[in-house]
Design a protein around this motif. Sequence first.
Motif, PDB file in Angstrom:
ATOM      1  N   GLU A1421      85.762  69.116  -6.020  1.00 30.41           N
ATOM      2  CA  GLU A1421      84.379  69.330  -5.607  1.00 30.41           C
ATOM      3  C   GLU A1421      83.697  68.047  -5.178  1.00 30.41           C
ATOM      4  OE1 GLU A1421      82.324  71.258  -8.730  1.00 30.41           O
ATOM      5  OE2 GLU A1421      83.366  73.178  -8.503  1.00 30.41           O
ATOM      6  N   THR A1422      84.468  66.946  -5.110  1.00 28.48           N
ATOM      7  CA  THR A1422      83.860  65.683  -4.683  1.00 28.48           C
ATOM      8  C   THR A1422      83.677  65.674  -3.180  1.00 28.48           C
ATOM      9  OG1 THR A1422      86.038  64.687  -4.509  1.00 28.48           O
ATOM     10  CG2 THR A1422      84.907  64.456  -6.611  1.00 28.48           C
ATOM     11  N   VAL A1423      82.825  64.764  -2.743  1.00 26.03           N
ATOM     12  CA  VAL A1423      82.516  64.664  -1.313  1.00 26.03           C
ATOM     13  C   VAL A1423      83.657  63.957  -0.613  1.00 26.03           C
ATOM     14  CG1 VAL A1423      80.876  63.764   0.368  1.00 26.03           C
ATOM     15  CG2 VAL A1423      80.064  64.640  -1.826  1.00 26.03           C
ATOM     16  N   GLY A1424      84.011  64.426   0.565  1.00 24.82           N
ATOM     17  CA  GLY A1424      85.061  63.806   1.335  1.00 24.82           C
ATOM     18  C   GLY A1424      84.624  62.466   1.894  1.00 24.82           C
ATOM     19  N   ILE A1425      85.622  61.661   2.277  1.00 27.40           N
ATOM     20  CA  ILE A1425      85.326  60.316   2.754  1.00 27.40           C
ATOM     21  C   ILE A1425      84.535  60.353   4.053  1.00 27.40           C
ATOM     22  CG2 ILE A1425      87.560  60.180   3.921  1.00 27.40           C
ATOM     23  CD1 ILE A1425      87.534  57.192   3.378  1.00 27.40           C
ATOM     24  N   HIS A1426      84.819  61.330   4.916  1.00 29.39           N
ATOM     25  CA  HIS A1426      84.100  61.394   6.181  1.00 29.39           C
ATOM     26  C   HIS A1426      82.626  61.731   5.942  1.00 29.39           C
ATOM     27  CE1 HIS A1426      85.523  65.388   5.095  1.00 29.39           C
ATOM     28  NE2 HIS A1426      84.545  65.917   5.853  1.00 29.39           N
ATOM     29  N   THR A1427      82.369  62.640   4.995  1.00 28.76           N
ATOM     30  CA  THR A1427      80.969  62.992   4.691  1.00 28.76           C
ATOM     31  C   THR A1427      80.251  61.827   4.038  1.00 28.76           C
ATOM     32  OG1 THR A1427      81.655  65.281   4.409  1.00 28.76           O
ATOM     33  CG2 THR A1427      79.515  64.648   3.501  1.00 28.76           C
ATOM     34  N   GLU A1428      80.964  61.195   3.104  1.00 26.39           N
ATOM     35  CA  GLU A1428      80.334  60.095   2.374  1.00 26.39           C
ATOM     36  C   GLU A1428      80.036  58.923   3.291  1.00 26.39           C
ATOM     37  OE1 GLU A1428      80.844  58.501  -2.116  1.00 26.39           O
ATOM     38  OE2 GLU A1428      82.652  58.625  -0.911  1.00 26.39           O
ATOM     39  N   LEU A1429      80.970  58.582   4.169  1.00 28.07           N
ATOM     40  CA  LEU A1429      80.731  57.486   5.109  1.00 28.07           C
ATOM     41  C   LEU A1429      79.591  57.845   6.052  1.00 28.07           C
ATOM     42  CD1 LEU A1429      84.325  56.244   5.988  1.00 28.07           C
ATOM     43  CD2 LEU A1429      82.550  54.992   4.777  1.00 28.07           C
TER      44      LEU A1429
END
Length: 1644
Positions: A1421-1429
């Motif tokens: 359920e963690t945020v993906g790297i693309h979303t987080e970046l």
Amino acid sequence: MRTFGPSKTALHFRRSKKNAGEEAEDPQKYRLEEGDGTTHAQRIVRELYQRYERQLQRWKDYRNLFIFLCFVALFLGVLYEQRNAGISYQVHSTIESVAAPSDNIMQDTDAVYSWLNGLLTEVWKDPVCGDGLCEAPFEFASYSRFGCRADCGKLSEVQNLTKIQIDIYYDFSHPVGSIPASDLMQQASWNLCPLATAYSSDCYFDADKEFDRLSGVQNFVLDDAPDGDWNLVVRRDIFNKIRGAVRDTTLVYASAFYYKIYVAAAAARAEQAFEISLLNQAINITSQDFWTYANSVIMAGYPNATEYDAAVGWVKNATCFCDSVANDTVASGTPFTPEALMLYLNQSVSATDPNAPFSYTLTQYKNDPYYCASGPFDPREWRGRNVTVNSTAVNATANSTASSGNVTWTKELVTINMANQTALRDWCVGGLNLSIAWRTNMTNTVQRLLIDRRLGDQRTTGKIAQRNNVNDRMLAFIRANRPELVAPVFNAPRGTVALQDPINARLEYLYPLYVDGVKYSTEPQRAALNMTRRIVYNTTVHLLSLRPRAAARIAEVQEQIADVRAIALPTPITSYQNYTFPNATVGDVYDAFINAGATSFSVPAPTNSSLGAFQVSYNLVEWLGNTTAYMRCDLADRGAEYEGECVAMNNTCIATTNDTVPYNCTDLTNNGATITGNLSNPDYRMRCETPCDRRFDCNTICECYGTCAATEYCECDACIQLNVNAAADTQFVDIRSIVQDQAAASASIASIGLSGTVNRRASRRLLTTNEEIAAQLSNVLTQVGTVSTQQGSIATQMATLKAQVDRANQLAEARANDNRLIDLINAGRADIQAGQARVEAKLDEIIGKQNQALAAAEDAAKALSAIQGLAERQVAAQRALETAVTNQLSAIKTATYQSIITLTQALALWKRARRDKALTLKAAKLANVPCTSDPVSTNTFTLDNGNIVDTTTSRERNVGLTNRVIGGLLLHQTRTNETLCPESKFDKIQKTCTGPQTVASFGVDPIFKRGTTLYNPDYDDVNGTKVLDFYNCSVLSSPTYNVSFLNQTVNPAPYCAELYNPQELPYAFHFFPLSGKDDGFPVWFDINLSQDGAQTWFTYLQEGLYLDQNTRTMTAEMVTYNAPLRIFSYFYIKFYFSDGGSIKVTYRLNTARVELQNSYEDDVRFGFEIILSIWISLLLLINFWDIGNCQKTKGNFLKYFLSGWNWVEFCSNGLLFSCMVMWWVISSKYASKFEIPIRRDVYAGLSAEANFLALQSNGAWLNEANNDFEELKQLVDMFNWYFALNGINILLLIARVLKLMDFQPRLGVVTRSLWLAGPDLCHFAIVAGMVFVGYAMMGHLIFGNAIPAFATFGDAINTCFEILLGNIDVNSDLRALGGLQSVAGALWFWSYELLVYMVLLNFLLAIIVDAFSEVKEKTHETVGIHTELFQLMRDKWRSLLGSFSPNYISDAKLGDLLRQWAGEGDDKDDSPEVREEKRKLLTILNEDMDEETLREVFEECLRDAPAADPKAKQGNVLARLFKRNVGAGDTDATKKEIEQAAHYIVERFGAVPDDYDEDEDDDQEQLQAAPQQAIMGGGGMPAAPGAREAVLEKERDQLAQALERLAEVQRELAEGQRNLMSGQKQLAEQQSKLVQLMNETPPQ
């Protein structure tokens, strides 16, 4: 007791979120809780601050990751450019494909030689002259193996040369008792050598052309032989077994063109003539009436005229008189019809008019005496009667004709009883059927002539068979008499256009054209089409109607013949030398050959003057010889008694198979009258038998070279010595005397007045003494070889035959009628008649055993000894021949005495025996006297085309196309001595073993070694002084002479032991020390060796025995340089000769760029190298800064290395820095200063005649060449170390990147999974490792002696690992084992597959997958790297845009405000005070304790603790720390010790708590609590493995129960939601009704 729990503000604050929901409902949400000094407003601000800090930290983590990835990319990019692996591999693959062997195990030295020869063949190729400059006098236009085409062109292109062909025909068959044919073959050779040319003085072929078969042909076509005087040298052909010629190929093909035209025309003419002949025969038959045909054709099919006349009478009587006989087969009483009687004439012409068909009526037919006789009706039948079988009469069937065994058949004409109507009717039917059969024969004959025999199957029969027959006979004749024309006439042409290009057209395409002609090759042949099978075999066709069709076809064929004769032929060559060929037609060529005597099976010689303009003399030189040339060559000196003269005869002789009448003779003096009689007639014997015997004997023995006429015979002294009357020979008189019936003997062979010898040539004498024979042979210059005494074998065979005859005599006395005696005598006769066949069989046996080459030449003394040996062998052969004749005579006498053969048969056998004796004696004598004393025969000719010559030279060696070899190829060998093996009970098998290393000289210089291809007889002189010019012991400081060897004294002066072996042959290989190598024997293949020179040097090594049983190692080194890619390569291969009998091969091939700064790309790379070096230095400085800071803050820098990641980072940066320094040292100190010359003058000469390995300047240049190789090897090794260490760097960088990615849950899933699965993987590795190693050891012990994959323990481990990867090829080797090993192999393989592959490997996967699943479940359920970046970049972008607003607050200012409002200190301050406030907490029993709380716990425990047990040496930590004084030596723990214990435990097992309490983080803490508690044993202390497993299992059970409860709550929640939705629906319905009621109008 005091209760410890979350009493601290910090601890309570971390758990305050659990009651957040309750406080939200609390109206007094700003009140202070008991023990809590934080307001709700502060918690909100703190939450904002913590979120801000987390975002800021996440941004820093991404920034650090990006920066480090940039560093890694720069590092890898620089390495990529430094290595240039793709370019280097191009060089590597090319050199490996050429230089690397195909196998790493070799079985013998031949495989090593084969590898070396293959390498030399691929690399030492001549030349790539290629510099564009023709440097005379070393280079000249190329021909044969000489010259340089690249610079000077091809001689055949720059000059007008004569294309020549060399045709050698040989047959070395030779009589037994002389030199074996195999020896003659092996010692003979030939070559084409210049006498005077403008170019090389070497022979055209680098080695003499030898013969590998006893008989055959050798053909060579040379199109580049330069002008000059040439000599085709034939060496050591002492019996003229070789014949041949050198021919002008252009003239050969010009002459062959006309021969081809004639062959095609003759074959076509034969086919056409055959067709015309058949057509004429058919026309002739159709012009005959029936009885004319019957009398000429049908009559020939009867055995005698009587039977034929009877058949004619039957036919004529039946056809003339059966009209009055009732044919009851048709109707009762109905006579035979006229049509039936004259049906046999329906295909016949009239007897009076051949152009009109038969047309008589029955009356006319019966009245014509030609058909019907005027006599009375006389029905007769030819039948057998009076049959007797063994004198007993039996019944016979009609028409039976035979005489076999004891059965006799007698035939005669039998009159038919005319009163018997049935017999008379049958007789008529038989006669009429016979007439129809004759009529059918006549018709079928014409049909077969026109169709079956004329056309055949169009392939092998019919008229085309005549064409094929001529082709085959011409081919056989030309192959036997003009073999040089076979290829250009029958084989070489490949064209298919016969009319336009007859020069290149094949015969198969000329034949149809020359048969059909030009006109009918495109137009239909109408006459042929009008005579098809359908027409000819039509049942209604009359033979008379076929006659004009056949005549039309004849005219059509004649038209075709004329058309073919007119076909124009091109000239094969317009003008050549003195030849000008005219324009001609096929008819001109055909007529010229016919005039010269050509037939359909033979052709004239090309030089026949009758050929006119088609006469060609293409032989430049020709010499004669064949397998029997020794019987005729130089008879005046070798055997004058066999040189004859022609003598006229008075009679002709035709031999028969009748022993009593051996010849049919005619008297030439009496007009060819037949001489009648037999051996019992004296006149017959005088006028026929004895002259014919003399002719037969003399023609067999004497030689007149084919000059005698048909009525003459050749007579010589050897023939005159034979008795004219063979019956008067003493030997035959002895045979005749044993005949019991002398009267019958006298009657069978009449006596005549001839006896003794008739000496017409008293002046001729025989050479009968050994001295005279030796005088004839005194001029022979070469040794004729080792001669085996095969006549002894013949004598043994004859003795065996005599024993068989004696045994037959004994059996005959016991059992006169025993058939075995007859069989033995017949076998004796067969042996006598087939004596020569047995000799040939013996010769074949000898030939099969000859495998070694003979010496090229022998000195004069040895040659004379061999000649004397020939004379002795001749005498021995004569004695053996006498013995054989005696044995034959004894056999004849025995057979005559036993009456097995008649006296006339005995006389015939004796004639044959004495004739064979004379012929064999001649062969035995001449076969041991060479035809020539000159070992070399010369055949000179001149080539002159008026050319002017020029010459020039230069060299280069490449592996592939562009990898140039530097210097050459360096071979180096180390050797061992043989020594006695350790004492063993098997000493008798072999006593010697491998000994210590030696530097003693070895091998033999093949130039002086007989039997080698390099052997030069010019240096094998009698005195042995030639060898001293190459191996001079006087140059040695202290040579050793007179050495004791095997109880002999060897190496007398001047043959010192250092340079010569005990046989006084020079050693080929000598020790020479080289730096960096063990003491050994180097050999240098110089790049300046020509291609042939390299092969010669290779042969020198091979025939000099460079490799033998004492070789321990051989290495080869080669350096190449690729100029386009600027890459050096170093190739090194080692052959280790193991005691196991095999040769192990290992090699290395390395490439390196030495020129590191030589292009724009290099400059760019250099700039990046500087940046990378600075970056690496900064990273290392940062590490040292952290270490120093650790020393400053913690008092000990070693605490920095308590973290494993710090170790990884420090080692990585240190190794990076070391590699950086290494690169700069290599590039600046070694690579930039590396120099290597293209070549060193290692040897004194590259084309030495002997002692090839004589060093230049005492080996200084060889040392320099070796040093060049060593220097490059060191440089390559440094490059290899550099890139190998950087490979480790890359692994460390990967680990560091993974560590930097761990902050992001999804990026860190791999590391977390491995960390979580780490303990299980360690335990699994222990178990799996033991099983794996056990199976590897098992395979090595059981199968290591039979399967290479298990030969060593390391190989066994590799094999087991390969099986895990799916490579099960070793299973086929296991199944191929025999005995118990095959069973063990199956058990091993399948148990390994089941246990290791299927079980353990799946366990490994399960462990990893389980850990991965657990980690994945936590992070899904963690945020993906693309979303987080994207979010981070968006925030930074907004912050950047907000900086332009007047209300902008910087991120730093915002952080400070939030930290201040939240009541947080400056946690970013790294001061000791701040770090002191960040104290670690220890979680035990779900309670967090700091150091102070733990100390209070210890103090409380200390008060209540019992006395310590003095025997307890190993207890828990608290027991060891807080022992009480019990007895002597027991003391209570001091306060300081309690503080130290609490501080140690918290520092080691505690952790700094997080300062945020978001829901998701709390969840994550809860999920991580179980593993942490499990690891810490639930109380912060490391748990034992069993306790940890129990805790983990308990935690799993609790987690499962919690999940079940959660699922139950979710189900209840879902049910409540459904109820709520139902209630809401009902409420909505009630509201709807309420609204409806409100809207209704109240009643008025």
